[in-house]
Design an enzyme around this catalytic site. Structure first.
Site, PDB file in Angstrom:
ATOM      1  CB  CYS A  80      -0.890  -0.065   1.293  1.00 28.51           C
ATOM      2  SG  CYS A  80      -2.499   1.074   0.821  1.00 28.51           S
ATOM      3  CG  HIS A 196      -3.827  -3.628   2.698  1.00 29.73           C
ATOM      4  ND1 HIS A 196      -2.809  -2.934   3.703  1.00 29.73           N
ATOM      5  CD2 HIS A 196      -4.528  -2.390   2.277  1.00 29.73           C
ATOM      6  CE1 HIS A 196      -2.905  -1.749   3.718  1.00 29.73           C
ATOM      7  NE2 HIS A 196      -3.889  -1.339   3.041  1.00 29.73           N
ATOM      8  CD  GLU A 198      -1.849  -6.154   5.052  1.00 28.87           C
ATOM      9  OE1 GLU A 198      -2.282  -5.078   5.396  1.00 28.87           O
ATOM     10  OE2 GLU A 198      -1.336  -6.485   4.047  1.00 28.87           O
TER      11      GLU A 198
END
Length: 220
Positions: A80, A196, A198
């Site tokens: 990001c 993202h 994650e």
């Protein structure tokens, strides 16, 4: 050991937790000494381009990152804001433009919708979206074509005009939100995602797993 860079931009612990779930030794740090011992480096981040660069400078992290990533060629992942800071410059600044790390030939621009069919789109681009990607690329190993990933951003990479051909060679995945923008770039030992991983559940963890298995010296 994987070092997740702590430069005051948040989202560190979710990244570290995702990497830890894959069985890796993960350290969150802004210590040059610790970073220099890392096998892999991750630069996450949420927030403004200008503040991100200011924090990196104030913490004295730019020199050690350049040494470990650009000179020693350690595997690197930007996420990001961590992707955007790799660019030559960004528009998300008080004076209209400010310098980035300059590792890749891109600038960072705000979404700008001009066509009638784009005007209904909201900024930020937030939520789940699909990618265009080459399934043969190592980063997308075992990624299903319809996979969706989690985005939240108002700015995106744009190829620097005078280096457009070089920049386009680094784009390994695009996303379409009104128009195409780079979703993943790779250059030598540098990988970066606008979304993202994650926060992207199983498909995101798979990408992180592919990053951990990556040897830039052997992968072409």
């Amino acid at each position: 050991m994987i070092v997740v860079i702590d430069y005051g931009t948040g989202n560190l612990h979710s990244v570290a937790k995702a990497l830890d779930s894959l069985g890796e030794e993960v350290v969150i740090s802004n210590s040059s000494e610790v970073i220099s011992k890392a096998d892999r480096i991750v630069l996450p981040g949420v927030g403004s381009f200008e503040q991100g660069m200011k924090n990196l400078r104030q913490l004295g992290l730019i020199k050690v990152l350049e040494e470990e990533v650009l000179n020693k060629k350690k595997p690197f992942l930007g996420i990001c804001l961590g992707m955007q800071l790799l660019a030559e410059s960004g528009e998300e600044c008080e004076n209209g433009s400010c310098k980035g790390l300059g590792w890749i030939p891109f600038t960072v621009k705000k979404f700008s919708f001009q066509k009638e069919n784009e005007l209904h789109l909201r900024i930020p681009h937030m939520g789940w979206d699909n990618l265009e990607f080459d399934s043969k690329h190592f980063f997308f190993h075992k990624t299903i074509p319809q996979a969706a990933f989690y985005f939240v951003h108002s700015y995106h990479l744009s190829a620097a005009t005078e280096k457009k051909s070089d920049a386009e060679k680094m784009i390994i995945s695009s996303c379409n939100y009104g128009y195409k923008f780079p979703a993943v770039i790779q250059h030598e030992n540098i990988l970066a995602t606008q979304f993202h991983p994650e926060k992207s559940q199983r498909e995101g963890l798979n990408l992180l797993k592919n990053f951990l298995a990556w040897n830039p010296n052997k992968t072409k």
